[in-house]
Motif scaffolding. Sequence first.
Motif, PDB file in Angstrom:
ATOM      1  N   ALA A 371       0.852  -1.185   0.000  1.00  0.00           N
ATOM      2  CA  ALA A 371       0.000   0.000   0.000  1.00  0.00           C
ATOM      3  C   ALA A 371       0.890   1.238   0.000  1.00  0.00           C
ATOM      4  O   ALA A 371       1.886   1.296   0.717  1.00  0.00           O
ATOM      5  N   LEU A 372       0.518   2.199  -0.843  1.00  0.00           N
ATOM      6  CA  LEU A 372       1.248   3.459  -0.903  1.00  0.00           C
ATOM      7  C   LEU A 372       0.295   4.617  -0.622  1.00  0.00           C
ATOM      8  O   LEU A 372      -0.907   4.539  -0.898  1.00  0.00           O
ATOM      9  N   THR A 379      -0.239  11.316  -8.407  1.00  0.00           N
ATOM     10  CA  THR A 379       0.661  10.587  -7.514  1.00  0.00           C
ATOM     11  C   THR A 379       0.388   9.084  -7.594  1.00  0.00           C
ATOM     12  O   THR A 379       1.312   8.264  -7.627  1.00  0.00           O
ATOM     13  N   GLY A 380      -0.896   8.754  -7.643  1.00  0.00           N
ATOM     14  CA  GLY A 380      -1.283   7.352  -7.653  1.00  0.00           C
ATOM     15  C   GLY A 380      -0.817   6.583  -8.866  1.00  0.00           C
ATOM     16  O   GLY A 380      -0.333   5.453  -8.745  1.00  0.00           O
ATOM     17  N   ILE A 381      -0.949   7.163 -10.032  1.00  0.00           N
ATOM     18  CA  ILE A 381      -0.613   6.401 -11.244  1.00  0.00           C
ATOM     19  C   ILE A 381       0.890   6.364 -11.510  1.00  0.00           C
ATOM     20  O   ILE A 381       1.370   5.524 -12.266  1.00  0.00           O
ATOM     21  N   PHE A 411       1.057 -13.929  -7.450  1.00  0.00           N
ATOM     22  CA  PHE A 411      -0.118 -13.087  -7.647  1.00  0.00           C
ATOM     23  C   PHE A 411       0.086 -11.769  -6.898  1.00  0.00           C
ATOM     24  O   PHE A 411       0.331 -11.780  -5.684  1.00  0.00           O
ATOM     25  N   THR A 412       0.002 -10.668  -7.610  1.00  0.00           N
ATOM     26  CA  THR A 412       0.091  -9.370  -6.940  1.00  0.00           C
ATOM     27  C   THR A 412      -1.198  -9.091  -6.169  1.00  0.00           C
ATOM     28  O   THR A 412      -2.289  -9.468  -6.594  1.00  0.00           O
ATOM     29  N   TRP A 413      -1.057  -8.464  -5.045  1.00  0.00           N
ATOM     30  CA  TRP A 413      -2.203  -7.863  -4.358  1.00  0.00           C
ATOM     31  C   TRP A 413      -2.013  -6.355  -4.445  1.00  0.00           C
ATOM     32  O   TRP A 413      -1.055  -5.839  -3.914  1.00  0.00           O
ATOM     33  N   SER A 414      -2.918  -5.740  -5.177  1.00  0.00           N
ATOM     34  CA  SER A 414      -4.144  -6.283  -5.723  1.00  0.00           C
ATOM     35  C   SER A 414      -4.277  -5.808  -7.172  1.00  0.00           C
ATOM     36  O   SER A 414      -3.566  -4.904  -7.602  1.00  0.00           O
ATOM     37  N   LEU A 415      -5.195  -6.435  -7.890  1.00  0.00           N
ATOM     38  CA  LEU A 415      -5.453  -5.963  -9.243  1.00  0.00           C
ATOM     39  C   LEU A 415      -5.803  -4.477  -9.230  1.00  0.00           C
ATOM     40  O   LEU A 415      -5.284  -3.700 -10.029  1.00  0.00           O
ATOM     41  N   MET A 416      -6.679  -4.104  -8.310  1.00  0.00           N
ATOM     42  CA  MET A 416      -7.145  -2.705  -8.271  1.00  0.00           C
ATOM     43  C   MET A 416      -7.259  -2.239  -6.827  1.00  0.00           C
ATOM     44  O   MET A 416      -7.388  -3.041  -5.910  1.00  0.00           O
ATOM     45  N   PHE A 429      -3.636  -0.575  -2.711  1.00  0.00           N
ATOM     46  CA  PHE A 429      -2.682  -1.617  -3.073  1.00  0.00           C
ATOM     47  C   PHE A 429      -2.658  -1.889  -4.576  1.00  0.00           C
ATOM     48  O   PHE A 429      -1.872  -2.700  -5.039  1.00  0.00           O
ATOM     49  N   GLY A 430      -3.517  -1.259  -5.360  1.00  0.00           N
ATOM     50  CA  GLY A 430      -3.792  -1.725  -6.710  1.00  0.00           C
ATOM     51  C   GLY A 430      -2.748  -1.416  -7.766  1.00  0.00           C
ATOM     52  O   GLY A 430      -2.025  -0.423  -7.692  1.00  0.00           O
TER      53      GLY A 430
END
Length: 464
Positions: A371-372, A379-381, A411-416, A429-430
Amino acid sequence: MNNQFPENFVWGAATASYQVEGAVREGGRAPSIWDAMCQTPGKIMNGDTGDVACDHYHRIEEDVKLMKDIGLTAYRFSIAWPRIQPDGQGEANPAGIAFYNRLIDCLLENGIQPWVTLYHWDLPLALQIEHDGWLNRDIVDRFSVYARICFENFGDRVKNWITLNEPWCSAVLGHGCGVHAPGRVSNTEPYIAAHHLILSHAKAVEIYRSEFSGQHGMIGLVNNCDYRYPLTESDADKAAAERSMEFFLAWFADPVWKGDYPAVMRERVGDRLPIFSDEERTMVLGSSDFFGLNHYTTMLASEPNEKPHDASVAGNGGIFDDQHVRLDVDPTWEQTHMGWSIVPEGCRELLKWIDARYGHPIIYITENGCALDEPDHDTGINDTARVDFHDRYLRECRNAIGQGVDLRGYFTWSLMDNFEWSFGYGRRFGLVRIDYETLERTPKLSARWYHDAIALNGESISLK
């Protein structure tokens, strides 16, 4: 040197039903314990709920297209038990069956294998209110009926099944410290709930193997665990680190891979730790085709001189008074927005610990991510820190494989971005950013990075 991962390595991303679906009152779905938890004042940050979440229920095609664009070979999602059996014990709900059929078919049409989790914490509320949920031994039979419904309706196309997600969380966070649904606080209930969770898993596997072997799938259990380094090289701290791992992961893995709870738990928990009958032990032992692991962080364990000031159940990977371990972090370690330390080497060491303790099992990392703090769209993208996180953790996964660990997927957490339980929508976390007002989806830099890593089967992962 070949930098690629093994051939047919599974590259996936994961979500959970209550965290992404929304539509909690549509399609015949009844309330779950998490719907009730969200209505309890003070339990969820900002009073958030999963009522809408990411609206995945109405956006299957759009979301599967995102998965295809990222290049995923697998998508791990969970089925909402109250969408299949609203009261947890009656007939199957046709609308719920139809929804998951649509999702499964859409995934397969786009070349993505479904990995289906039967239980990711959203227990039908009726089972909690009327039958005490996981504290009642009858839950084993109720879960087996639900599992059979899913095998019958989806097993012709689903070849990868997970019975339970993180039963430690259901037991300890749900029944020990009360931060997860059903919000109970006890030093006895976690052991009872855990016992019934393990038996429910094993019974579902027994049904799958005996009645649905013709579907030619695999089925397993997913546990979560942090790694514990000893704080010092002292024998006491080494013993504390091992004890912490046993109270965290071996609690749920030892019965499946060794036939009983760890001896240290029998010694320290005493008669509060349930006993497996001979029949139950036979059913549980060997009841997983693979070792599913959700891993996020690492801590330093030591033998405490006295009870630490912060002896929270959640922080200690078990009940403190029983395991008696002090946990710390290295002040030089970076932290995620969850306050979890970023220690990629701990992931490698945990994989090696599992490999050694459980006789070289097939392992899949079914969740790993960070989580960021992403206060705005731009900032998010531009999530360079998440790119770095996954690159470093995957590097250590590859190192573990090179040291003999049979790791076959990630598997990454999370897709979105999604509803993050007690944190509501306050943690992201996406790989894909969700605008919670418009529900617009925007792939982040990490999604493009993951696409390239998948396309090259990990050859682009750093060697540093």
